[in-house]
Each structure stands twice: as C-alpha cells, then as structure tokens.
Design an enzyme around this catalytic site. Structure first.
Site, mmCIF file in Angstrom:
data_model
loop_
_atom_site.group_PDB
_atom_site.id
_atom_site.type_symbol
_atom_site.label_atom_id
_atom_site.label_comp_id
_atom_site.label_asym_id
_atom_site.label_seq_id
_atom_site.Cartn_x
_atom_site.Cartn_y
_atom_site.Cartn_z
ATOM 1 N N GLU A 163 45.423 48.407 31.072
ATOM 2 C CA GLU A 163 44.119 47.936 30.592
ATOM 3 C C GLU A 163 44.241 46.472 30.181
ATOM 4 O OE1 GLU A 163 42.162 50.458 27.722
ATOM 5 O OE2 GLU A 163 40.765 48.863 27.165
ATOM 6 N N ASP B 163 35.283 39.059 27.997
ATOM 7 C CA ASP B 163 34.412 37.981 27.510
ATOM 8 C C ASP B 163 33.636 37.411 28.695
ATOM 9 O OD1 ASP B 163 35.440 38.143 24.826
ATOM 10 O OD2 ASP B 163 37.269 37.199 25.577
ATOM 11 N N GLU C 127 31.652 48.687 23.405
ATOM 12 C CA GLU C 127 30.612 49.530 24.013
ATOM 13 C C GLU C 127 29.691 50.116 22.932
ATOM 14 O OE1 GLU C 127 31.997 51.805 27.320
ATOM 15 O OE2 GLU C 127 30.772 53.499 26.742
ATOM 16 N N THR D 79 34.421 52.281 24.330
ATOM 17 C CA THR D 79 35.267 51.258 23.711
ATOM 18 C C THR D 79 34.548 50.755 22.459
ATOM 19 O OG1 THR D 79 34.337 49.216 24.614
ATOM 20 C CG2 THR D 79 35.742 50.492 26.087
ATOM 21 N N GLU D 80 35.261 49.956 21.688
ATOM 22 C CA GLU D 80 34.658 49.436 20.460
ATOM 23 C C GLU D 80 33.425 48.577 20.781
ATOM 24 O OE1 GLU D 80 37.045 46.668 18.251
ATOM 25 O OE2 GLU D 80 36.375 47.553 16.373
ATOM 26 N N LYS E 141 28.322 30.344 30.314
ATOM 27 C CA LYS E 141 27.750 29.019 30.584
ATOM 28 C C LYS E 141 28.403 28.490 31.860
ATOM 29 C CE LYS E 141 25.762 27.471 26.414
ATOM 30 N NZ LYS E 141 26.322 27.855 25.133
ATOM 31 N N ASP F 62 28.523 44.589 29.737
ATOM 32 C CA ASP F 62 27.096 44.605 29.406
ATOM 33 C C ASP F 62 26.406 43.421 30.089
ATOM 34 O OD1 ASP F 62 28.514 42.732 27.749
ATOM 35 O OD2 ASP F 62 26.605 42.413 26.731
ATOM 36 N N GLU G 255 46.933 42.639 25.584
ATOM 37 C CA GLU G 255 45.948 42.078 24.651
ATOM 38 C C GLU G 255 46.493 40.751 24.110
ATOM 39 O OE1 GLU G 255 42.704 42.534 23.488
ATOM 40 O OE2 GLU G 255 43.290 40.756 22.365
#
Ligand code: SAM
Length: 207
Positions: free
Chosen positions: A38, A112, A189, A186-187, A116, A148, A63
């Site tokens: 992941e 992320d 989400e 997920t958090e 822009k 999202d 991470e």
C-alpha cells in the site's frame, strides 16, 4: 539511521533505502508466499484490516511520514498482526525495494490530489510509477485505487488504459456500487464520506 523491530522499518530520512532496510524487507518477504503493497498507508486503518483478512500475505505499507508509519507499526503489534510491515519511505522508491513480478497487489488510497496545474507533476500516480508497478506485479496482479478527486481518477484511468492495463472494476460512486460490501475503508475515506463526497474506485489488472 534505520530503526527496526518486527513490523516496522523506520528510516530517519524519507529517501533512505539503505542496505539494512532492504535486508530487513527481504528477510520478511522470504517468510511469506506473496505480498500486498500500500502506497501512502497513512494511519494504517486499511493496511491493518487488509492484513487481518489475508493472514498468509505480507501486507507492506510505504508511508513517508515518520509518525504515521511508526504508529501503524505499533497498532499492528498491539493487534497481534504478524503479517504487517510498515516502512517509512518514499513510495516513489518502489523500484529499489521490490523485484520484478514479486507483488500480488498494490493499493493506493486517496493520494494527495495536487490539483493546481503547476502541482500536477507532484502526483504519485504518474506514467513512470504506474509502469514500475506493472513491472513489479506478478501475473494476474492488481492495482486498486481510490480517490475523492474526480479529475485525478479520470486521468489515472486514462494513464492505465494507455499503459496496457485491464480495468476490471470502475465506479465514481463506490458506496452506491456493487463493490461497497468488500470495501475496506480508510481514515480519509471516513472524512470524505462525512462530507458527502462521492468516492471513486478502480481495480486494474496487469495486461
Ligand atoms: C491524503 S493521505 C491518505 C492516507 C490514507 N491512504 C487514507 O486513505 O487514509 C496521503 C498519505 O500519503 C502519504 N504520502 C504522500 N506522498 C507519499 C510518498 N511519496 N511516499 C509515501 N507516502 C506518501 C502522506 O504522508 C499521507 O499519509
């Protein structure tokens, strides 16, 4: 400097893929038949549930943020999950970490968006990283991606098709789709859900 304990490989520097980290990773990989990876595993909510559901698979979280990586490792230890490994590293270094055909599945959840125009180059999912993932996946291996961000979703979907992946599942409203039942949240989400944002998900198989 790399600190390790079962379940955690935490480098002081995000760019570090030292001999020691690689050695630790290879030792853990040798104990399992296959692995899931992941990218940007954040607080680890998804990674830990994935590991609980797949006890024979080593579930590896990459991470970049030290605290998030460390806490995920601690939670895995607390929950008695022995098939979790969290590495504090930059997911862009994938090629240095895994061998060709070694990974059964990649997961990228809510990366992320960098939306822009001048930031687009910072997106994690770009042509180069997708090509690397395809190379590292075993035959039949998959990439599951959730976001999202509608435009990031559409552009990644195009990159995947251009890169010869087979998109087998795709929805711009995950929670209303047939795939909601097996979805591991997920958090981020939970946050987007509370804001009533539609969630996009796709699953692509190496062609
Ligand atoms: C928006 S958060 C999503 C976290 C988690 N996947 C979730 O859905 O709750 C993005 C995560 O990716 C991590 N991240 C960003 N760039 C990264 C990189 N190049 N390598 C590894 N992690 C990265 C961030 O530190 C953060 O934890």
């Amino acid at each position: 400097m790399v600190k390790t304990k079962p379940g955690i490989i935490v480098a002081e520097q995000e760019r570090e893929t030292s001999e020691q980290s690689r050695h630790e990773l290879r030792t853990r990989l040798a104990q399992f038949k296959c692995c899931f990876v992941e990218l940007g595993s954040g607080s680890g909510l998804h990674l830990l549930e994935l590991a609980a559901q797949n006890p024979d698979t080593l579930c590896i979280g990459l991470e970049i943020r030290f605290k998030r990586a460390f806490r995920t490792g601690e939670k895995a230890e607390r929950d008695g999950l022995t098939n979790v490994l969290v590495m504090r590293t930059n997911a862009r270094l994938l090629k240095d970490l895994f061998e060709v055909g070694e990974v059964a599945g990649f997961f990228v959840n809510y990366p992320d968006p960098w939306d822009k125009r001048r930031w687009l180059k910072n997106r994690l999912l770009n042509t180069e990283l997708l090509a690397t993932m395809k190379e590292l996946l075993m035959p039949g291996g998959t990439l599951r991606y959730k976001t999202d961000h509608q435009e990031y979703f559409a552009s990644t979907s195009t990159l995947l098709q251009d890169g010869g992946w087979r998109i087998e599942k795709q929805t711009t409203d995950l929670l209303a789709s047939e795939w909601t039942t097996n979805n591991i949240p997920t958090e981020f989400e939970y946050l987007f859900k509370s804001q009533n944002k539609p969630l996009c998900m796709l699953e692509a198989r190496r062609g």
